[in-house]
Design a protein around this motif. Sequence first.
Motif, PDB file in Angstrom:
ATOM      1  N   GLU A   1      43.609   1.046   0.161  1.00 42.42           N
ATOM      2  CA  GLU A   1      43.780  -0.317   0.669  1.00 42.42           C
ATOM      3  C   GLU A   1      45.235  -0.578   1.044  1.00 42.42           C
ATOM      4  N   ASP A   2      46.161  -0.146   0.202  1.00 32.82           N
ATOM      5  CA  ASP A   2      47.582  -0.360   0.468  1.00 32.82           C
ATOM      6  C   ASP A   2      48.030   0.392   1.715  1.00 32.82           C
ATOM      7  N   VAL A   3      47.558   1.625   1.887  1.00 31.49           N
ATOM      8  CA  VAL A   3      47.971   2.414   3.051  1.00 31.49           C
ATOM      9  C   VAL A   3      47.449   1.793   4.340  1.00 31.49           C
ATOM     10  N   ILE A   4      46.185   1.415   4.380  1.00 32.39           N
ATOM     11  CA  ILE A   4      45.638   0.813   5.592  1.00 32.39           C
ATOM     12  C   ILE A   4      46.345  -0.500   5.901  1.00 32.39           C
ATOM     13  N   ASP A   5      46.654  -1.267   4.881  1.00 30.81           N
ATOM     14  CA  ASP A   5      47.373  -2.529   5.086  1.00 30.81           C
ATOM     15  C   ASP A   5      48.728  -2.273   5.729  1.00 30.81           C
ATOM     16  N   ARG A   6      49.455  -1.281   5.245  1.00 30.44           N
ATOM     17  CA  ARG A   6      50.774  -0.997   5.821  1.00 30.44           C
ATOM     18  C   ARG A   6      50.667  -0.450   7.239  1.00 30.44           C
ATOM     19  N   CYS A   7      49.665   0.378   7.492  1.00 29.61           N
ATOM     20  CA  CYS A   7      49.454   0.874   8.851  1.00 29.61           C
ATOM     21  C   CYS A   7      49.159  -0.269   9.819  1.00 29.61           C
ATOM     22  N   LEU A   8      48.320  -1.191   9.399  1.00 26.55           N
ATOM     23  CA  LEU A   8      47.974  -2.328  10.253  1.00 26.55           C
ATOM     24  C   LEU A   8      49.184  -3.213  10.521  1.00 26.55           C
ATOM     25  N   ARG A   9      49.978  -3.460   9.484  1.00 24.45           N
ATOM     26  CA  ARG A   9      51.154  -4.306   9.667  1.00 24.45           C
ATOM     27  C   ARG A   9      52.143  -3.671  10.640  1.00 24.45           C
ATOM     28  N   GLN A  10      52.353  -2.376  10.482  1.00 24.33           N
ATOM     29  CA  GLN A  10      53.367  -1.701  11.295  1.00 24.33           C
ATOM     30  C   GLN A  10      52.949  -1.562  12.759  1.00 24.33           C
ATOM     31  N   ARG A  11      51.673  -1.313  13.006  1.00 20.75           N
ATOM     32  CA  ARG A  11      51.250  -1.082  14.390  1.00 20.75           C
ATOM     33  C   ARG A  11      50.734  -2.347  15.071  1.00 20.75           C
ATOM     34  N   PHE A  12      50.050  -3.204  14.325  1.00 20.23           N
ATOM     35  CA  PHE A  12      49.386  -4.344  14.955  1.00 20.23           C
ATOM     36  C   PHE A  12      49.835  -5.702  14.413  1.00 20.23           C
ATOM     37  N   GLY A  13      50.685  -5.716  13.385  1.00 16.00           N
ATOM     38  CA  GLY A  13      51.129  -6.979  12.826  1.00 16.00           C
ATOM     39  C   GLY A  13      50.040  -7.735  12.092  1.00 16.00           C
ATOM     40  N   ARG A  14      49.082  -7.026  11.537  1.00 16.23           N
ATOM     41  CA  ARG A  14      47.981  -7.652  10.811  1.00 16.23           C
ATOM     42  C   ARG A  14      47.947  -7.141   9.377  1.00 16.23           C
ATOM     43  N   ARG A  15      47.064  -7.736   8.569  1.00 17.50           N
ATOM     44  CA  ARG A  15      46.932  -7.344   7.179  1.00 17.50           C
ATOM     45  C   ARG A  15      45.516  -6.835   6.908  1.00 17.50           C
ATOM     46  N   PHE A  16      45.392  -6.003   5.872  1.00 16.68           N
ATOM     47  CA  PHE A  16      44.083  -5.566   5.404  1.00 16.68           C
ATOM     48  C   PHE A  16      43.913  -5.973   3.951  1.00 16.68           C
ATOM     49  N   ARG A  17      42.853  -6.695   3.670  1.00 17.60           N
ATOM     50  CA  ARG A  17      42.490  -7.090   2.316  1.00 17.60           C
ATOM     51  C   ARG A  17      41.022  -6.746   2.124  1.00 17.60           C
ATOM     52  N   HIS A  18      40.706  -6.004   1.077  1.00 16.79           N
ATOM     53  CA  HIS A  18      39.339  -5.507   0.960  1.00 16.79           C
ATOM     54  C   HIS A  18      38.324  -6.633   0.801  1.00 16.79           C
ATOM     55  N   HIS A  19      38.727  -7.749   0.151  1.00 13.58           N
ATOM     56  CA  HIS A  19      37.769  -8.841  -0.010  1.00 13.58           C
ATOM     57  C   HIS A  19      37.438  -9.497   1.330  1.00 13.58           C
ATOM     58  N   GLU A  20      38.412  -9.578   2.209  1.00 17.21           N
ATOM     59  CA  GLU A  20      38.144 -10.100   3.546  1.00 17.21           C
ATOM     60  C   GLU A  20      37.283  -9.128   4.350  1.00 17.21           C
ATOM     61  N   HIS A  21      37.542  -7.848   4.157  1.00 17.36           N
ATOM     62  CA  HIS A  21      36.744  -6.864   4.884  1.00 17.36           C
ATOM     63  C   HIS A  21      35.322  -6.796   4.337  1.00 17.36           C
ATOM     64  N   SER A  22      35.139  -7.044   3.048  1.00 19.73           N
ATOM     65  CA  SER A  22      33.786  -7.098   2.503  1.00 19.73           C
ATOM     66  C   SER A  22      32.960  -8.167   3.208  1.00 19.73           C
TER      67      SER A  22
END
Length: 350
Positions: free
Chosen positions: A132-153
Amino acid sequence: MPTASRTHPTGPVAEAFEARIREQEERALSPRATRSYPAERERPAADCGLRTPFQRDRDRIVHCKAFRRLKHKTQVFVAPEGDHYRTRLTHTLEVTQISRTVARALGLNEDLTEAIGLGHDLGHPPFGHIGEDVIDRCLRQRFGRRFRHHEHSLRVVERLERDGVGLNLTAPVRDGILCHSGRAPQPRTLEGGIVRLLDRVAYINHDIDDAIRAGVLDERDLPPEPIAVLGGTGPQRIDALVHDVVEHSARAGDAIVQGETAGAAMAELRTFMFERVYLGPAARAEHGKIERVLRTLFDHYAEQPDEIPVLLPPADADLAERVTDYLAGMTDRYCIRQFEALTVPSAFNP
């Protein structure tokens, strides 16, 4: 919100089912419990003559593809050697079981609690919280977005399942799934509050059990103060915490809460687990490897989107969502296979 009437009744049992459930709930449930009827869905749907709306949601979750994938997703230990370590699926079942116990004791809606418990981690990516932490950082760096597993659920049940149609779950179940994390707002229902708190009760104690089995911890390493308060074994601690939640929530009436002593003890155990297990030396040793795998795949699919399977109609998801949906839906082993396919010459890739 308009609801569709029941269709195709099969006989007197189905005809009388809703009235019987309504009467039972008025007689047996707390005034603060969420009632099963009427069903509040985004798209009106005919009620089932043999299941309440929340039981129907439970069944939709159990039969969906994301639920089946949980058996091959990490809870704490990545690709553990042995059959007795928790996976994301067994964690889900344990949370649900404990949560139903609390709901029953408080006179709340067990079916709603069960549906939320079974669906709460459907959006968890491979490799647990590290993933979860890695995908969140990838999203922030490339697209300026966040990843939270509860939101993705929530996205899984609303947009990704059934080829983009979603499961059309009731509003209280969707709310409970979204708000089960401490980073989200409080759930609108007490049943959602149960899963939010008991999720933490379950994973802390079960993760201690797995860490001891793996040799990452010794029982003598556990901090003595919370052990003295809650008990020396996992079952004792869970039992103490469940009783504490039930008694204090019954007194509070309008909230699911812990007592000060038990809550402080659990918080100390959680801090200890983050320091020694979740972010400890063994986890850090794997973190770099997992980051390399996920970042390689993330960057590849962001640059080669034609290689992403179509999970939704093309107009319904942008590039960031498509990459995230694909990666977060992977099991640990599928993620490794995709990484090997990209990085290992085909002659050496079995």
